[in-house]
Structures are given as structure tokens and as C-alpha cells.
Design a protein around this motif. Structure first.
Motif, PDB file in Angstrom:
ATOM      1  N   ILE A 158      18.684  65.430  28.287  1.00 56.54           N
ATOM      2  CA  ILE A 158      19.277  64.478  27.338  1.00 56.54           C
ATOM      3  C   ILE A 158      18.729  63.068  27.587  1.00 56.54           C
ATOM      4  CG2 ILE A 158      21.504  63.374  26.766  1.00 56.54           C
ATOM      5  CD1 ILE A 158      22.616  66.359  27.052  1.00 56.54           C
ATOM      6  N   GLN A 159      18.474  62.747  28.843  1.00 59.38           N
ATOM      7  CA  GLN A 159      17.854  61.445  29.135  1.00 59.38           C
ATOM      8  C   GLN A 159      16.426  61.403  28.592  1.00 59.38           C
ATOM      9  OE1 GLN A 159      19.325  61.328  33.496  1.00 59.38           O
ATOM     10  NE2 GLN A 159      18.971  59.203  32.956  1.00 59.38           N
ATOM     11  N   LYS A 160      15.724  62.527  28.679  1.00 60.36           N
ATOM     12  CA  LYS A 160      14.360  62.545  28.144  1.00 60.36           C
ATOM     13  C   LYS A 160      14.357  62.408  26.628  1.00 60.36           C
ATOM     14  CE  LYS A 160      12.410  65.205  31.894  1.00 60.36           C
ATOM     15  NZ  LYS A 160      12.276  66.608  32.305  1.00 60.36           N
ATOM     16  N   LEU A 161      15.460  62.806  26.005  1.00 61.41           N
ATOM     17  CA  LEU A 161      15.573  62.599  24.557  1.00 61.41           C
ATOM     18  C   LEU A 161      15.754  61.111  24.232  1.00 61.41           C
ATOM     19  CD1 LEU A 161      17.978  65.513  23.505  1.00 61.41           C
ATOM     20  CD2 LEU A 161      15.571  65.311  22.913  1.00 61.41           C
ATOM     21  N   GLY A 162      16.038  60.308  25.248  1.00 64.40           N
ATOM     22  CA  GLY A 162      16.137  58.869  25.040  1.00 64.40           C
ATOM     23  C   GLY A 162      17.464  58.251  25.442  1.00 64.40           C
ATOM     24  N   ALA A 163      18.459  59.069  25.826  1.00 68.75           N
ATOM     25  CA  ALA A 163      19.760  58.490  26.194  1.00 68.75           C
ATOM     26  C   ALA A 163      19.674  57.834  27.571  1.00 68.75           C
ATOM     27  CB  ALA A 163      20.830  59.573  26.201  1.00 68.75           C
TER      28      ALA A 163
END
Ligand code: SF4
Length: 459
Positions: free
Chosen positions: A201-206
Motif C-alpha cells: 500500500i505504501q508502494k501505491l503511494g500512501a
């Protein structure tokens, strides 16, 4: 042509005598051959009752069809369209009460093992997930705050990051994952898997900010003044409750919340490598829940009993987990209710209980336990773990005056939208419903993300 139905494929597991002494995952997962064979049991029903049984409406026949063809990478893409945490759901969701309960095959034989197949493709992807090359999304520039990094918060964060919003997740603890990390033991859900889902989810930008307590470090109103145009509250219901019986203040009496947090989050089972110890006596009574009992056994207790005032049929835990616990040596002390804890030199030494019988169904639809007069008995005990219920932490409620909450302290939010009484604020998961399942929290997160997107696009 009528198709003969083969038996459902068992999940390989660690042997009970081995696993009761370690914290490694009990269920070992399907290999490719078993997954394809299990997928081949699916009838690909045109009306897909399983999809309607899934709280996030995964296209189950479609993802199973790809497993049949050996297209595992394609299969997980289909799951991920609706589910941001498939490796978690494949492990802890009660599929037997949801998609598998309504599976057509279940009318004549055992249903397709949908949860095990979901776990298989999620693990296949996790083991091969590229470090770089995640899809990048054009950003709208609009900022969204997500309070809590449990299943509801992670779902909202993932869905909105994919839509291009600048999402910041605020987590009160020092590690992300919420109840997935502090509440569910390692042997059911390895924490490395939760961390990998958070990484995704962090790699998605969060963006993730830990050790920030909303309502203490910063309030909801301050977040909004800081430029967050929408706030989603998914702070869970982690405040422990006790029974209110005499003796609960004695040493050796813990809430399940503290016990599991020490073991799961602080890794007390790995003391002194990790610095938080935990004391478990030889005779342990767990009032109400399975995870704490199985943990106590692994921490070295000789005799662990789940003390429960109703019968086995009413136990809220998954049947599979109750069976696992019994295989490992946990005793079930059913139709029994503790009424007093007895101490010596400040430590609990014994527990007085009453035997119960089942009466008429109560408001929850479960048959009500009725005390049997004169059935009191005293049993020696070294540790008591109270796992009766949890409630909402009052911090956000107390510091956000315009947020409507119900009498029990949970936030009032629209069932289909997650919208609260306060403009620009949504809520979902246990902070709205009280303690429920991971997939229901994710379903609420999904609906809220859609509504937040509608709201922000209309601004
Ligand atoms: S209901 Fe069962 S058999 Fe039918 S498509 Fe869904 S998983 Fe397959």
C-alpha cells in the motif's frame, strides 16, 4: 453431463504436538498442484452465489478459473481488484460463514476451499512481487487522512492511493497493521505478511506515520485545518472490558488485549531477544477466546482451559480454530461462568465458577446461559485472561465534538457510505460496528473510499 464431485483438498498443517511448542504458522498452504486440483472442483456457476456471499464481492469464479489454467499472476490481479489484503483474508476470514457457506458445491459435498485458494494466489504473488515497477498513479493533489492502519484503514488508503489521492495513514502504535498485528497471533497470521501488505500500500503511494495518536498528538479538526480534505476514521475497538467480578484487580489477571499485545506486537514469546516479558503460570483460564488460550499454551502453561458460559455451538471463534486449539491440548470448559477470583498475597490463586444451562435465545439470537442454582465450584488457577469483549477508545469521540456517536461510544456512520455526521469525515470497521471480522471492516473501507472519491471529485 453430470460431473462427479471430488473431495475438498485438506490444508497441510504442522502436527499438533510440534506446533503447540512454537509460534510458526499452523496452516502451511496449498502447493501449485493442490491449488489447481482444488480449483478444478469449482463449477463456475453462472449465478455465482459465492460472489454475493463475499463482503467485498471478489469475482470468485473468475479468479478460480485462472488458477485452473495455471495463470496465478492473472488470478491474483482479479482478487486485488476488490481486496487490498488477500494474504490476510485468505488466512483469517471466516469463509465458512460467507462465500463458502453459499457455494453451490456445498449443497451436495464440501464447498470449494475459496479462502485457501485466495491465500494460495496471494502467497504466489508475495513471493514473486517485483520490488520496483509498481503502477504509478497520477496524483490529484488532494490530501486524505486515514486514522488507523487496521484492515479498514489499509483498504481505504490502498483504494484512494490507486485513485491518485495523497493519502497519509496515522497509526497510534509503533508498527502498522492495527488488530492484524496486536490482536491476531503469529501462528495464525505471520506479521511479516501484514508488513508486506502494508509495504504494498505504501508502494501505491500512501504515506505512513506511526506513533501518532489522533485525539492526543493531533485532533481530527487540526488535521482538516492542516489541509486534509477528507478524514477516514478506522481506529478500531481495542479498549478491553472486564467482567466486573471480585478479584479482577489481582496480579495474574490480564485482559486478552494486553496479553495478546505483549505477545504479538511486543514479541514477548521471544524474550529476551525482544524486551517485553510475559508471565504465564502453569494453570491458565481464558475467559472467552481461543487465540489467548493457544498463545498461553505456547508460552509454556501446562493446563489451559477456555471458560465459556454458553455451549460450543455458540462460540464466536471459527470452528477450525476451536478444533486446532483442542488438538493442541486446550480444554473447553463450557457452560461455565466465573463469578469470583480468589487471591493470596496479591496474586490470583483460584477461581469460583457457576455451571450454566441454555435457556431461550436472547437479542443476539443465541440461547441465553442461565445459572444452575447451587452449582458453584472453586478451581485452582495461576493466570486468568479476560477475553470477553472490547469497546471503542473514547479519545477521538472526546476531541471531535461534532462527531455523532451512539450510546455505546461507537461512531454513527452510513452503512453504504461510511459518512459521519461531520462534513468531510468518514468512519468504518470496528469503531462503527464494534468488534467484527477483518473482511467486514475491509468492506466498510471499500464503500467509504468510493464515497470519499465521489465527495472529493464533486468539490
Ligand atoms: S458457488 Fe462454488 S462452485 Fe459455484 S462458482 Fe462459486 S466457488 Fe465455484
Amino acid at each position: 453431463m453430470a460431473k462427479s464431485i471430488s473431495a475438498r483438498h485438506d490444508m497441510p498443517r504442522q502436527e499438533p504436538g510440534v506446533r503447540r511448542h512454537n509460534f510458526q504458522e499452523v496452516a502451511l498452504g496449498y502447493d501449485q498442484e493442490t491449488a489447481v486440483a482444488e480449483a478444478n472442483r469449482c463449477l463456475e456457476c453462472k449465478n455465482s452465489p459465492c460472489v454475493r456471499g463475499c463482503p467485498v464481492e471478489i469475482d470468485i469464479p473468475a479468479f478460480i478459473r485462472e488458477i485452473k489454467k495455471g495463470n496465478f499472476a492473472e488470478s491474483i490481479k482479479i482478487v486485488r481488484e476488490k481486496n487490498s489484503l488477500p494474504a490476510v483474508c485468505g488466512r483469517v476470514c471466516p469463509q465458512e460463514d460467507q462465500c463458502e457457506k453459499v457455494c453451490t458445491l456445498g449443497k451436495k459435498a464440501q464447498p470449494v476451499a475459496i479462502g485457501r485458494l485466495e491465500r494460495f494466489v496471494a502467497d504466489y504473488e508475495r513471493e514473486r512481487r517485483p520490488v520496483a515497477g509498481m503502477p504509478q498513479h497520477a496524483t490529484s493533489g488532494k490530501k486524505v487522512a486515514v486514522v488507523g492502519s487496521g484492515p479498514a484503514g489499509l483498504t481505504v488508503a490502498g483504494d484512494l492511493a490507486k485513485l491518485g489521492y495523497r493519502v497519509t495513514i496515522f497509526e497510534a502504535l509503533h508498527k502498522p497493521g492495527g488488530v492484524l498485528v496486536y490482536g491476531i497471533p503469529e501462528f495464525r497470521l505471520p506479521k511479516a505478511i501484514v508488513q508486506e501488505e502494508v509495504d504494498y500500500i505504501q508502494k501505491l503511494g500512501a504515506e505512513l506515520r506511526t506513533s501518532v495518536i489522533i485525539g492526543r498528538t493531533i485532533t481530527v479538526d487540526e488535521l482538516m485545518a492542516d489541509g486534509f480534505e477528507a478524514v477516514f476514521i478506522g481506529s478500531g475497538a481495542g479498549l478491553p472490558k472486564f467482567k466486573g467480578i471480585p478479584g479482577e484487580q489481582l496480579n495474574g489477571v490480564l485482559s486478552a488485549n494486553e496479553f495478546l499485545t505483549r505477545s504479538n506486537l511486543m514479541k514477548a514469546y521471544d524474550f529476551p531477544t525482544h524486551h517485553t516479558p510475559i508471565r504465564v503460570g502453569k494453570r491458565v483460564a481464558v475467559v472467552g477466546a481461543v487465540d489467548s488460550a493457544r498463545t498461553a499454551l505456547r508460552l509454556g502453561a501446562d493446563d489451559v482451559a477456555i471458560v465459556y458460559r454458553r455451549s460450543r455451538d455458540e462460540m464466536p471463534a471459527r470452528a477450525e480454530e476451536v478444533e486446532n486449539a483442542e488438538e493442541e491440548g486446550v480444554r473447553l470448559d463450557l457452560l461455565t461462568d466465573p463469578i469470583r477470583l480468589i487471591g493470596e498475597n496479591g496474586w490470583v490463586k483460584a477461581m469460583e465458577c457457576l455451571r450454566m444451562e441454555l435457556g431461550e435465545p436472547d437479542a443476539s439470537g443465541r440461547r441465553q446461559p442461565v445459572p444452575i442454582k447451587g452449582s458453584e465450584f472453586i478451581t485452582p488457577i495461576d493466570t486468568v485472561i479476560m477475553a470477553i469483549a472490547t469497546s471503542a477508545n473514547p479519545l477521538i469521540r472526546q476531541t471531535t465534538p461534532s462527531l455523532e456517536c451512539n450510546k455505546r461510544g461507537y461512531i454513527v456512520a452510513g452503512e453504504e457510505t461510511g459518512k459521519t455526521s461531520k462534513d468531510g469525515v468518514w468512519a468504518g470497521g470496528d469503531i462503527v460496528t464494534g468488534s467484527a471480522t477483518v473482511i467486514l471492516a475491509m468492506g466498510a473501507g471499500m464503500k467509504a473510499a468510493l464515497d470519499i472519491d465521489r465527495y472529493l471529485r464533486s468539490k
